[in-house]
Design a protein around this motif. Structure first.
Motif, PDB file in Angstrom:
ATOM      1  N   ARG A   1       0.966  -0.735   0.063  1.00 42.94           N
ATOM      2  CA  ARG A   1       0.157   0.265  -0.050  1.00 42.94           C
ATOM      3  C   ARG A   1       0.452   1.104  -0.213  1.00 42.94           C
ATOM      4  O   ARG A   1       2.347   1.544   0.238  1.00 42.94           O
TER       5      ARG A   1
ATOM      6  N   SER B   1       2.304   5.152   1.249  1.00 35.25           N
ATOM      7  CA  SER B   1       2.247   5.902   2.628  1.00 35.25           C
ATOM      8  C   SER B   1       1.061   6.587   2.444  1.00 35.25           C
ATOM      9  O   SER B   1       0.412   7.174   3.541  1.00 35.25           O
ATOM     10  N   GLN B   2       0.414   7.271   1.114  1.00 34.19           N
ATOM     11  CA  GLN B   2      -0.263   9.107   1.154  1.00 34.19           C
ATOM     12  C   GLN B   2      -1.323   8.325  -0.712  1.00 34.19           C
ATOM     13  O   GLN B   2      -1.140   7.561  -1.393  1.00 34.19           O
TER      14      GLN B   2
ATOM     15  N   THR C   1      -5.488   4.509  -1.503  1.00 34.00           N
ATOM     16  CA  THR C   1      -5.426   5.089  -0.221  1.00 34.00           C
ATOM     17  C   THR C   1      -4.404   4.213   0.316  1.00 34.00           C
ATOM     18  O   THR C   1      -4.073   3.641   0.041  1.00 34.00           O
ATOM     19  N   SER C   2      -4.156   4.693   1.472  1.00 40.43           N
ATOM     20  CA  SER C   2      -2.963   3.973   2.410  1.00 40.43           C
ATOM     21  C   SER C   2      -3.905   3.153   2.991  1.00 40.43           C
ATOM     22  O   SER C   2      -2.111   2.449   3.388  1.00 40.43           O
ATOM     23  N   SER C   3      -4.951   2.592   2.978  1.00 43.59           N
ATOM     24  CA  SER C   3      -5.594   1.593   3.765  1.00 43.59           C
ATOM     25  C   SER C   3      -5.851   0.710   2.518  1.00 43.59           C
ATOM     26  O   SER C   3      -6.289  -0.397   2.652  1.00 43.59           O
TER      27      SER C   3
END
Length: 79
Positions: free
Chosen positions: A24, A26-27, A46-48
């Protein structure tokens, strides 16, 4: 590549899948991707790890038909 099984409204963003941990960004990352024909679409990660599809069209946004192909060709750095 992805292909929707239902027509997707131009008014919404749709979750396509989630990347596993360790893969993933980081931002938030946005990518303009080529769709079917001259259409482009926005791939947002997304970061998630949620990968979403939105903003399909050429000069204006249109509903994404079930006949559309949504190829993904992206890269980003991992921390």
């Amino acid at each position: 590549a992805m292909k929707p099984t239902l027509q997707l409204s131009k008014s919404n963003s749709y979750k396509a899948f989630t990347l596993p941990e360790g893969y993933r960004p980081s931002q938030l990352q946005d990518f303009l991707c080529q769709g079917s024909g001259a259409n482009k679409w926005l791939c947002e990660i997304t970061s998630s790890g949620v990968v979403s599809v939105s903003r399909y069209g050429t000069t204006e946004f249109i509903d994404i038909p079930t006949t559309a192909w949504l190829p993904i060709c992206i890269s980003f750095l991992l921390d």
